[in-house]
Structures are given as C-alpha cells and as structure tokens.
Write an enzyme that holds these catalytic residues in place. Structure first.
Site, PDB file in Angstrom:
ATOM      1  N   GLU A  48      12.351   8.172  -1.446  1.00  0.00           N
ATOM      2  CA  GLU A  48      11.113   9.352  -2.689  1.00  0.00           C
ATOM      3  C   GLU A  48      10.862   9.718  -2.986  1.00  0.00           C
ATOM      4  O   GLU A  48      11.013  11.136  -1.293  1.00  0.00           O
ATOM      5  CB  GLU A  48      10.182   7.942  -2.995  1.00  0.00           C
ATOM      6  CG  GLU A  48       9.224   8.079  -1.863  1.00  0.00           C
ATOM      7  CD  GLU A  48       8.051   7.440  -1.234  1.00  0.00           C
ATOM      8  OE1 GLU A  48       6.847   7.949  -2.149  1.00  0.00           O
ATOM      9  OE2 GLU A  48       7.671   7.055  -0.322  1.00  0.00           O
ATOM     10  N   LYS A 183       0.788   0.948   4.043  1.00  0.00           N
ATOM     11  CA  LYS A 183      -0.294   1.512   4.407  1.00  0.00           C
ATOM     12  C   LYS A 183      -1.490   1.114   4.799  1.00  0.00           C
ATOM     13  O   LYS A 183      -2.271  -0.006   4.007  1.00  0.00           O
ATOM     14  CB  LYS A 183      -0.121   2.523   3.356  1.00  0.00           C
ATOM     15  CG  LYS A 183       0.870   3.474   2.766  1.00  0.00           C
ATOM     16  CD  LYS A 183       0.030   5.063   1.577  1.00  0.00           C
ATOM     17  CE  LYS A 183       1.125   5.262   0.960  1.00  0.00           C
ATOM     18  NZ  LYS A 183       2.503   5.376   1.351  1.00  0.00           N
TER      19      LYS A 183
HETATM   20  N1  PSU Z   1       2.956   9.454   0.682  1.00  0.00           N
HETATM   21  C1  PSU Z   1       1.791  10.387   0.403  1.00  0.00           C
HETATM   22  N2  PSU Z   1       0.950  10.788  -0.512  1.00  0.00           N
HETATM   23  C2  PSU Z   1       2.018   9.142  -2.079  1.00  0.00           C
HETATM   24  C3  PSU Z   1       2.397   8.451  -1.550  1.00  0.00           C
HETATM   25  C4  PSU Z   1       2.792   8.182  -0.001  1.00  0.00           C
HETATM   26  O1  PSU Z   1       1.558  11.406   1.286  1.00  0.00           O
HETATM   27  O2  PSU Z   1       1.190   9.083  -3.145  1.00  0.00           O
HETATM   28  C5  PSU Z   1       2.619   7.413  -2.736  1.00  0.00           C
HETATM   29  C6  PSU Z   1       3.727   6.393  -2.376  1.00  0.00           C
HETATM   30  O3  PSU Z   1       5.153   7.049  -3.110  1.00  0.00           O
HETATM   31  C7  PSU Z   1       3.801   5.263  -2.466  1.00  0.00           C
HETATM   32  C8  PSU Z   1       2.314   5.416  -4.029  1.00  0.00           C
HETATM   33  O4  PSU Z   1       4.384   4.530  -3.458  1.00  0.00           O
HETATM   34  O5  PSU Z   1       1.802   6.032  -3.189  1.00  0.00           O
HETATM   35  C9  PSU Z   1       1.887   4.039  -3.927  1.00  0.00           C
HETATM   36  O6  PSU Z   1       0.964   4.927  -5.125  1.00  0.00           O
HETATM   37  P1  PSU Z   1      -0.356   4.083  -5.607  1.00  0.00           P
HETATM   38  O7  PSU Z   1      -1.400   2.533  -4.496  1.00  0.00           O
HETATM   39  O8  PSU Z   1      -1.084   4.764  -6.125  1.00  0.00           O
HETATM   40  O9  PSU Z   1       0.609   2.877  -6.457  1.00  0.00           O
END
Ligand code: PSU
Ligand code: MN
Length: 337
Positions: A48, A183
C-alpha cells in the site's frame, strides 16, 4: 478418484485470472515486471502507499518504500506498490515513480473505495489504503498483500459509526492481507465482530506452537491484544491451501492473516495502551474524525513515544511483507496436500 478430480481443479484454479473484468480492459497501469511475474506464475505481493504518504515524512518514506520492495525481492517475490499518479491507477511503480509519489506526499489524497473516481477525474496523486490496495490488487490478479495494521472499528465505533472501509473491502475482494492485526488504536473486539459479519477468515501465526486456545489477535505494536484469534496456523502452506479451497468455491472474499510483531520490536501493551488513550482523548478534544483520525493518532503516538512506535512499526511491516511473500510463493505451487 475424488482426490484426482480435486487436484485437477486446483491446478486449473491456481493459474486462472482472479478478477471478474480482465485488467487489460480497465484504465489500470500494471507494470511490465508485475504483468510478467503474474503471467509466469511467480509470487507477487502488493504494497500500500498510504503508510508512506501519511505515515512518514519525505524522504524517509521513500527509503521505507524501497525497503518494503526489497523485502519482497529478498524472499524471491515481485513487489507491486500501488498508487494513483496524476489520477492514473498504477500497480507496480518504477523507482522514479516511487520518488514522484513520495515527493508529493503532502498533497496526496488518502484513497479508499469512495475516493477512486474523484482522484482519477481530478488527476490527483492518491495513496491507497488497505481498502483500495485490495481493490486494485484484485483487478490486476494479485492475491497477497503485506502491510502494517488493518483499519477497523474505532473506539466508541458503536456510537460514531466509524468503521473502516478496509473491513468491507476484505469481505468483497479475494485478497489475503498479511499484517500485525488491526491497529491497536481501534476496538479490536468490535473489529473482529465486523470481520465475521463480512465473512472474512481471520487467522494468527502460531509460530511457537502454543496451545491453540491461547492464541490471541496481535495488538499491532504488542504481541497480544487480549482478544482470542478465531483461528491459528503454523505454516504458510496452510494459508495457501485455504485460499485454494476458497477459490474452488468461488467465494471471492478475503482473509486477514495476523503476524505477531517479533519480540525484539514489540512494545509493552500497558505502556502503549496508556499512550493510545491519551492520543485518542486529544483527537476528541481537537474534533478530529473521519479519514483524518487514523493518520493523526499514529503520528501522535509516534511523537509521544519519541519515534519508538514508528520505528517498531517499520520493523514489523518488513516482517509482515516477508511472511506475505512466503504465502504468495506457496500459492504458486500446485497443491501437494
Ligand atoms: N499507516 C499510517 N497511516 C495511515 C494508514 C496506515 O501510518 O493512515 C492507513 C492504512 O492504509 C489503512 C488506513 O488501510 O489507514 C485505514 O484508515 P481508516 O481508518 O480511515 O479507514
Ligand atoms: Mn474511518
């Protein structure tokens, strides 16, 4: 007899293209190297780009992106970093394209499913989350993706309705996401419930062959989260075998493979837990929500741990990517089970 038919079908399914619409008819640029690797049934692993643009400053994120790709190659695979460059979706970046993306981190849009058409129409730089990396991977015929941590149901998600698009896309795309679990800024229990609703298979690497009922979902920074893992596995071949059977049944849904962070880089769950709570309170106080909250919390935790969380994050992403490549390699073998 049954077994023979079964094997013939497996061989056929292993080599068939996964996407419903062939990628050649989509406005998707799949790099020459990735196309060749897929055609030759070599292991390909998606990576990603939000972790680069929204997780680390330039040029540190450029070096990190290079290290992630190198980790795939070291295990004998071909990396496919995914991103939108001036609105064009790319699967597999050249070294100059990786520079171009990371140089434009500040303006790059964090892209989940809802943002794809917008970023393309406006010709913007777009960084893919787990959700959109999964979508584009499947369009290109890639089945395995290695990264850090999954998005999920945020704390108090039952009131805010903040549930990451990552979970929905895992339910809709035949992708295997290999990471250190959801996370730990999230409500892991609610996230597990939502993944179950979406029909996502969740399993955790039981490297040290602990009793199965003691295996927990890792806590991203920590090896344990307090939440039991619904399944456990001891070899990467087991995952490949499960994927083959899902294909036989045309399930078209994804898997979450959790790899506990190696002890050398894992953080103490009590210490990090308190820091996460403080960061979360600050986000609430500042009124940060929606797509901004995940990057805000991760960067804040980075500040509060004086960079330690970001450093451990880097190490376990590399570990996850290596495990992803091992699964992709197993998948290229026709089953011998
Ligand atoms: N790693 C980071 N910052 C991020 C992410 C990963 O340091 O924002 C991302 C990943 O790509 C994950 C996303 O899929 O956060 C999920 O975001 P949300 O909770 O807005 O769906
Ligand atoms: Mn969200």
């Amino acid at each position: 007899m049954m077994k023979t038919i079964h094997h013939q079908k497996l061989a056929h399914i292993t080599t068939r293209a996964l996407s419903k619409t062939p990628s050649s008819s989509l406005p998707l640029i799949v790099s020459e190297e990735v196309q060749q690797a897929l055609a030759q049934n070599k292991p390909v692993v998606s990576l990603e780009s939000t972790i680069l643009t929204h997780g680390f400053p330039y040029p540190e994120n450029l070096s990190l992106g290079e290290q992630f790709e190198k980790a795939v190659r070291q295990e004998g695979g071909v990396p496919a970093t995914i991103a939108f460059l001036k609105g064009v979706p790319h699967v597999g970046l050249s070294s100059s394209q990786l520079i171009e993306l990371t140089e434009n981190s500040k303006t790059a849009v964090k892209v989940s499913r809802r943002d794809i058409g917008h970023v393309m129409a406006k010709k913007l730089y777009g960084a893919t989350t787990i959700a959109s990396t999964s979508i584009l991977s499947c369009m290109a015929g890639i089945s395995v993706f290695g990264t850090g941590g999954l998005g999920g149901v945020h704390k108090e998600g039952q009131f805010t309705m903040d549930v990451s698009n990552d979970l929905v896309e895992l339910g809709r795309n035949p992708i295997t996401v290999v990471c250190a679990g959801p996370k730990s800024i999230l409500d892991i229990g609610l996230t597990m419930e939502y993944l179950e609703t979406q029909g996502v298979y969740v399993t955790t690497y039981n490297e040290f062959k602990d009793p199965i009922d003691t295996v927990e979902i890792p806590g991203f920074y920590a090896r344990k989260s307090g939440i039991k893992s619904p399944n456990a596995f001891e070899s990467f071949g087991e995952i490949a075998d499960i994927i083959r059977h899902q294909r036989l049944m045309n399930l078209e849904s994804g898997n979450l493979v959790c790899i506990p962070p190696p002890s050398d880089f894992a953080m103490d769950s009590g210490v990090i837990g308190k820091i996460i709570e403080d960061a979360y309170e600050e986000a609430k106080h500042l009124g940060i929500k929606g797509k901004e909250i995940t990057p805000f919390l991760l960067l804040k935790i980075g500040e509060m741990t004086k960079g330690k969380s970001l450093d451990s994050n880097k190490h376990f992403v590399l570990n996850n990517i290596k495990c992803a490549t091992k699964i992709a390699s197993e998948l290229t073998n026709v089953s011998t089970n």
